[in-house]
Design a protein around this motif. Structure first.
Motif, mmCIF file in Angstrom:
data_model
loop_
_atom_site.group_PDB
_atom_site.id
_atom_site.type_symbol
_atom_site.label_atom_id
_atom_site.label_comp_id
_atom_site.label_asym_id
_atom_site.label_seq_id
_atom_site.Cartn_x
_atom_site.Cartn_y
_atom_site.Cartn_z
ATOM 1 N N MET A 128 0.814 -1.211 0.000
ATOM 2 C CA MET A 128 0.000 0.000 0.000
ATOM 3 C C MET A 128 0.841 1.252 0.000
ATOM 4 O O MET A 128 0.437 2.297 -0.401
ATOM 5 C CB MET A 128 -0.919 0.036 1.214
ATOM 6 C CG MET A 128 -0.261 -0.116 2.519
ATOM 7 S SD MET A 128 0.292 -1.790 2.912
ATOM 8 C CE MET A 128 -1.305 -2.641 2.850
ATOM 9 N N SER A 129 2.048 1.131 0.367
ATOM 10 C CA SER A 129 2.869 2.330 0.466
ATOM 11 C C SER A 129 3.359 2.750 -0.908
ATOM 12 O O SER A 129 3.245 2.024 -1.875
ATOM 13 C CB SER A 129 4.061 2.056 1.359
ATOM 14 O OG SER A 129 4.844 1.032 0.820
ATOM 15 N N GLU A 130 3.930 3.933 -0.902
ATOM 16 C CA GLU A 130 4.431 4.413 -2.166
ATOM 17 C C GLU A 130 5.929 4.593 -2.150
ATOM 18 O O GLU A 130 6.675 3.787 -2.645
ATOM 19 C CB GLU A 130 3.758 5.734 -2.515
ATOM 20 C CG GLU A 130 3.028 5.573 -3.828
ATOM 21 C CD GLU A 130 2.569 6.880 -4.354
ATOM 22 O OE1 GLU A 130 3.367 7.819 -4.315
ATOM 23 O OE2 GLU A 130 1.420 6.960 -4.816
ATOM 24 N N ASP A 131 6.344 5.691 -1.488
ATOM 25 C CA ASP A 131 7.782 5.880 -1.540
ATOM 26 C C ASP A 131 8.373 6.165 -0.174
ATOM 27 O O ASP A 131 8.155 5.421 0.763
ATOM 28 C CB ASP A 131 8.120 6.986 -2.541
ATOM 29 C CG ASP A 131 7.320 8.236 -2.244
ATOM 30 O OD1 ASP A 131 7.257 8.637 -1.087
ATOM 31 O OD2 ASP A 131 6.740 8.797 -3.195
ATOM 32 N N THR A 132 9.063 7.259 -0.067
ATOM 33 C CA THR A 132 9.939 7.462 1.083
ATOM 34 C C THR A 132 9.264 8.068 2.299
ATOM 35 O O THR A 132 9.873 8.163 3.344
ATOM 36 C CB THR A 132 11.092 8.402 0.687
ATOM 37 O OG1 THR A 132 10.524 9.620 0.221
ATOM 38 C CG2 THR A 132 11.926 7.780 -0.388
ATOM 39 N N THR A 133 8.026 8.485 2.201
ATOM 40 C CA THR A 133 7.442 9.230 3.308
ATOM 41 C C THR A 133 6.644 8.342 4.251
ATOM 42 O O THR A 133 5.554 7.908 3.900
ATOM 43 C CB THR A 133 6.511 10.337 2.773
ATOM 44 O OG1 THR A 133 7.067 10.879 1.587
ATOM 45 C CG2 THR A 133 6.335 11.406 3.809
ATOM 46 N N PRO A 134 7.207 8.080 5.422
ATOM 47 C CA PRO A 134 6.458 7.257 6.383
ATOM 48 C C PRO A 134 5.393 8.092 7.083
ATOM 49 O O PRO A 134 5.393 9.321 6.998
ATOM 50 C CB PRO A 134 7.542 6.813 7.372
ATOM 51 C CG PRO A 134 8.566 7.899 7.302
ATOM 52 C CD PRO A 134 8.502 8.508 5.935
ATOM 53 N N ASP A 135 4.497 7.419 7.758
ATOM 54 C CA ASP A 135 3.459 8.128 8.504
ATOM 55 C C ASP A 135 4.071 8.984 9.600
ATOM 56 O O ASP A 135 5.124 8.664 10.155
ATOM 57 C CB ASP A 135 2.511 7.113 9.170
ATOM 58 C CG ASP A 135 1.595 6.471 8.136
ATOM 59 O OD1 ASP A 135 1.666 6.876 6.963
ATOM 60 O OD2 ASP A 135 0.843 5.569 8.519
ATOM 61 N N ILE A 136 3.399 10.060 9.892
ATOM 62 C CA ILE A 136 3.771 10.868 11.059
ATOM 63 C C ILE A 136 3.194 10.185 12.297
ATOM 64 O O ILE A 136 2.014 9.847 12.335
ATOM 65 C CB ILE A 136 3.205 12.294 10.953
ATOM 66 C CG1 ILE A 136 3.804 13.005 9.732
ATOM 67 C CG2 ILE A 136 3.492 13.066 12.224
ATOM 68 C CD1 ILE A 136 3.239 14.397 9.521
ATOM 69 N N VAL A 137 4.044 9.983 13.273
ATOM 70 C CA VAL A 137 3.603 9.293 14.489
ATOM 71 C C VAL A 137 3.279 10.328 15.569
ATOM 72 O O VAL A 137 4.114 11.164 15.912
ATOM 73 C CB VAL A 137 4.692 8.331 15.005
ATOM 74 C CG1 VAL A 137 4.224 7.652 16.277
ATOM 75 C CG2 VAL A 137 5.025 7.301 13.938
ATOM 76 N N LEU A 138 2.081 10.266 16.072
ATOM 77 C CA LEU A 138 1.642 11.210 17.097
ATOM 78 C C LEU A 138 1.348 10.481 18.403
ATOM 79 O O LEU A 138 0.814 9.376 18.397
ATOM 80 C CB LEU A 138 0.359 11.931 16.646
ATOM 81 C CG LEU A 138 0.475 12.914 15.472
ATOM 82 C CD1 LEU A 138 -0.901 13.482 15.148
ATOM 83 C CD2 LEU A 138 1.438 14.027 15.819
ATOM 84 N N SER A 139 1.724 11.110 19.493
ATOM 85 C CA SER A 139 1.319 10.571 20.798
ATOM 86 C C SER A 139 0.370 11.554 21.462
ATOM 87 O O SER A 139 0.400 12.750 21.179
ATOM 88 C CB SER A 139 2.541 10.324 21.675
ATOM 89 O OG SER A 139 3.190 11.547 21.954
ATOM 90 N N LEU A 140 -0.454 11.050 22.332
ATOM 91 C CA LEU A 140 -1.456 11.885 23.000
ATOM 92 C C LEU A 140 -1.134 12.041 24.474
ATOM 93 O O LEU A 140 -0.863 11.057 25.160
ATOM 94 C CB LEU A 140 -2.851 11.266 22.863
ATOM 95 C CG LEU A 140 -3.506 11.292 21.480
ATOM 96 C CD1 LEU A 140 -4.877 10.652 21.540
ATOM 97 C CD2 LEU A 140 -3.630 12.721 20.996
ATOM 98 N N GLU A 141 -1.158 13.286 24.927
ATOM 99 C CA GLU A 141 -1.033 13.538 26.368
ATOM 100 C C GLU A 141 -2.140 14.494 26.759
ATOM 101 O O GLU A 141 -1.936 15.698 26.866
ATOM 102 C CB GLU A 141 0.345 14.125 26.692
ATOM 103 C CG GLU A 141 1.469 13.106 26.551
ATOM 104 C CD GLU A 141 2.836 13.697 26.878
ATOM 105 O OE1 GLU A 141 2.874 14.804 27.460
ATOM 106 O OE2 GLU A 141 3.834 13.044 26.540
ATOM 107 N N ILE A 142 -3.309 13.932 26.930
ATOM 108 C CA ILE A 142 -4.507 14.732 27.173
ATOM 109 C C ILE A 142 -5.102 14.357 28.524
ATOM 110 O O ILE A 142 -5.292 13.188 28.821
ATOM 111 C CB ILE A 142 -5.565 14.466 26.084
ATOM 112 C CG1 ILE A 142 -4.938 14.582 24.689
ATOM 113 C CG2 ILE A 142 -6.738 15.407 26.239
ATOM 114 C CD1 ILE A 142 -4.810 15.966 24.176
ATOM 115 N N ASP A 143 -5.378 15.376 29.301
ATOM 116 C CA ASP A 143 -5.964 15.119 30.618
ATOM 117 C C ASP A 143 -7.415 14.669 30.487
ATOM 118 O O ASP A 143 -7.847 13.720 31.126
ATOM 119 C CB ASP A 143 -5.895 16.387 31.481
ATOM 120 C CG ASP A 143 -4.465 16.691 31.896
ATOM 121 O OD1 ASP A 143 -3.649 15.760 31.874
ATOM 122 O OD2 ASP A 143 -4.186 17.844 32.241
#
Lengths: 123, 123
Positions: free
Chosen positions: A1-16
């Motif tokens: 499914m991927s294409e080329d060099t750009t991986p997903d942006i990984v986000l973490s959550l720190e929400i009260d």
DNA sequence: GGGAAGACTGGCCACCCGGCCAGTTTCGCA
DNA sequence: TGCGAAACTGGCCGGGTGGCCAGTCTTCCC
């Protein structure tokens, strides 16, 4: 499914707020190019939310008190602050005293820590 | 377009890396239920990314030094730290001295500020 | 005119802080 | 077995800190 060099942006959550965290997780889960961080994974960026109940009112500090506070955060002594601001050491002590009062601090170190926590100053 | 009571979640971006910020802004701009904050608008949450180049080496502090540092950040005096840790004031001073040395600080206030800046402690 | 707030200054003093000297013990490693 | 690192303790002392008292001056507002 991927294409080329750009991986997903990984986000973490720190929400009260659990409700907000939940909504965000749901919304962001469906965005192509984004991904939520797995436990322990280092994220590219973090989504933070300060609980509004945590920061009630901002403290009404005078300009001079802010001047003194900024120099305190740099580790300056009363003498150094006095020289920097061209006032007497007594006056510096006077402002420091007001700061300890308004910031509900036990000493200058505590005052700087409190001020940083409340966003009054930036370290 | 709207339905009922749930307004968009407002996000603000605080990203050092311009490329990453751009990608995020683009991706998030197309998500229904989300909105990027207008300038000056207060956001529900903030997306932050610390530039990895900013934190080079971590300082090798001993466990005891970390104990003392944490209490210093709470505004504790040497005497209070001594009581808390069940050691003598002299020993506290000893550790504080090491901390000032390792953190390249001129005093305890400066030490706490430096440590907070470098992420050694959380305020 | 009078009051309040802010900035500024002085003296005094108990206490704290940081740096110097000295020492001990415990632990892990070569 | 010795050696270094870490933790711990003591005495001493100059200078810093914070709290108390007192005062002056300016500015703003009722």
């Amino acid at each position: 499914m991927s294409e080329d060099t750009t991986p997903d942006i990984v986000l973490s959550l720190e929400i009260d707020d659990p409700a907000l965290a939940d909504r965000l997780a749901t919304l962001l889960g469906n965005v192509a190019g984004l991904r939520l961080a797995a436990p322990g994974e280092t994220a590219n960026a973090t989504i933070v939310a300060r609980d509004p109940r945590v920061m009630p009112e901002d403290i009404p500090l005078t300009q001079r008190e802010l001047d003194v506070l900024a120099l305190m955060a740099e580790g300056a002594s009363n003498k150094m602050i006095a020289r920097q601001l061209n006032i007497s050491v007594h006056t510096v002590k006077f402002h420091v005293g007001s700061l300890l009062d308004k910031l509900d601090a036990t000493g200058r170190t505590d005052a700087v820590a409190h001020a940083a926590r409340r966003g009054v100053i930036e370290l």
